[in-house]
Write an enzyme that holds these catalytic residues in place. Structure first.
Site, short mmCIF file in Angstrom:
data_model
loop_
_atom_site.label_atom_id
_atom_site.label_comp_id
_atom_site.label_asym_id
_atom_site.label_seq_id
_atom_site.Cartn_x
_atom_site.Cartn_y
_atom_site.Cartn_z
N LEU A 41 0.84 -1.20 0.00
CA LEU A 41 0.00 0.00 0.00
C LEU A 41 0.87 1.25 0.00
O LEU A 41 0.49 2.29 -0.53
CB LEU A 41 -0.90 0.04 1.24
CG LEU A 41 -2.06 -0.92 1.30
CD1 LEU A 41 -2.77 -0.80 2.63
CD2 LEU A 41 -3.04 -0.64 0.17
N SER A 66 11.68 4.67 2.98
CA SER A 66 13.09 4.31 2.94
C SER A 66 13.44 3.08 3.75
O SER A 66 14.33 2.33 3.38
CB SER A 66 13.94 5.49 3.40
OG SER A 66 13.56 5.88 4.71
N ALA A 84 10.91 0.78 5.19
CA ALA A 84 9.90 -0.28 5.27
C ALA A 84 8.82 -0.09 4.21
O ALA A 84 8.76 0.94 3.54
CB ALA A 84 9.26 -0.27 6.66
N VAL A 92 4.40 -1.18 3.67
CA VAL A 92 3.19 -1.56 4.39
C VAL A 92 2.27 -2.34 3.44
O VAL A 92 2.05 -1.94 2.30
CB VAL A 92 2.46 -0.32 4.93
CG1 VAL A 92 1.16 -0.72 5.62
CG2 VAL A 92 3.36 0.45 5.89
N ASP A 137 8.92 10.01 15.64
CA ASP A 137 8.65 9.39 14.35
C ASP A 137 7.17 9.57 13.99
O ASP A 137 6.51 8.66 13.53
CB ASP A 137 9.02 7.90 14.40
CG ASP A 137 8.99 7.25 13.03
OD1 ASP A 137 9.19 7.96 12.02
OD2 ASP A 137 8.76 6.03 12.95
#
Length: 189
Positions: free
Chosen positions: A8, A12, A14, A16, A172
């Protein structure tokens, strides 16, 4: 867990995927760290002292050493999704404690629930928050009847309140960690 092969979203470190928990049929999102990214990040962190040494030669009184330590810590934490999940839960508790959502007339700030039994350092499984959308999708926010500026204000206000009133700041806080959902009637504009 049954995972859809098409991502989806990707960033940089990961990507999803949408998924379904087989035992209960619950829709979730699975965040998976890219292979090798931890080693790349370790190399980036390892070079920081060299960069500081070079800056020392130009300007010995630069005052960057404390910032280097903070950057090292933040980068290491970013590689462990369990820390991200714990930070998200802490933010959700701050929202609950502050009654911020109850005060908002136009947009609830939402933090998707983490499913800890499926998580590890490089994988995080979280709630697929139905009815909530990412601030990264302006059209989806406005599709909920929430003017984009209002949604940004709500998240910014919450972020400032968390930092300055409750003494907690998530380092984050990106569009996948904070979402908005409608509440009440949003103003036009």
């Amino acid at each position: 867990v049954q995972i859809e092969s098409k991502a989806l979203a990707a960033a940089s470190i990961a990507q999803v995927h949408r998924a379904t928990l087989k035992r209960c049929g619950t829709e979730v999102l699975v965040k998976v760290q890219h292979p090798g990214v931890k080693d790349s990040m370790a190399a980036d962190v390892a070079i920081l002292p060299l960069i500081i040494s070079l800056v020392d030669m130009i300007e010995p009184n630069h005052g960057l050493r404390p910032m280097m330590s903070m950057i090292e810590s933040m980068l290491r934490q970013e590689m462990d999704f369990r820390i991200e999940g714990a930070n998200r839960e802490r933010l959700a508790a701050v929202v609950e404690r502050s009654e911020r959502t109850g005060r908002s007339k136009f947009a609830n700030v939402r933090f998707p629930e983490v499913y800890w039994e499926y998580c590890c350092e490089t994988v995080m499984v979280q709630e697929f928050a139905l009815g909530a959308v990412s601030l990264g999708d302006r059209d989806a926010v406005q599709g909920l009847g929430i003017p984009y500026a209002i949604a940004l204000r709500e998240v910014s206000t919450f972020f400032a309140e968390g930092a300055f009133v409750h003494g907690y700041m998530h380092n984050d806080l990106h569009t996948g960690n904070a979402m908005v959902a409608p509440c009440g009637k949003a103003p036009s504009g």
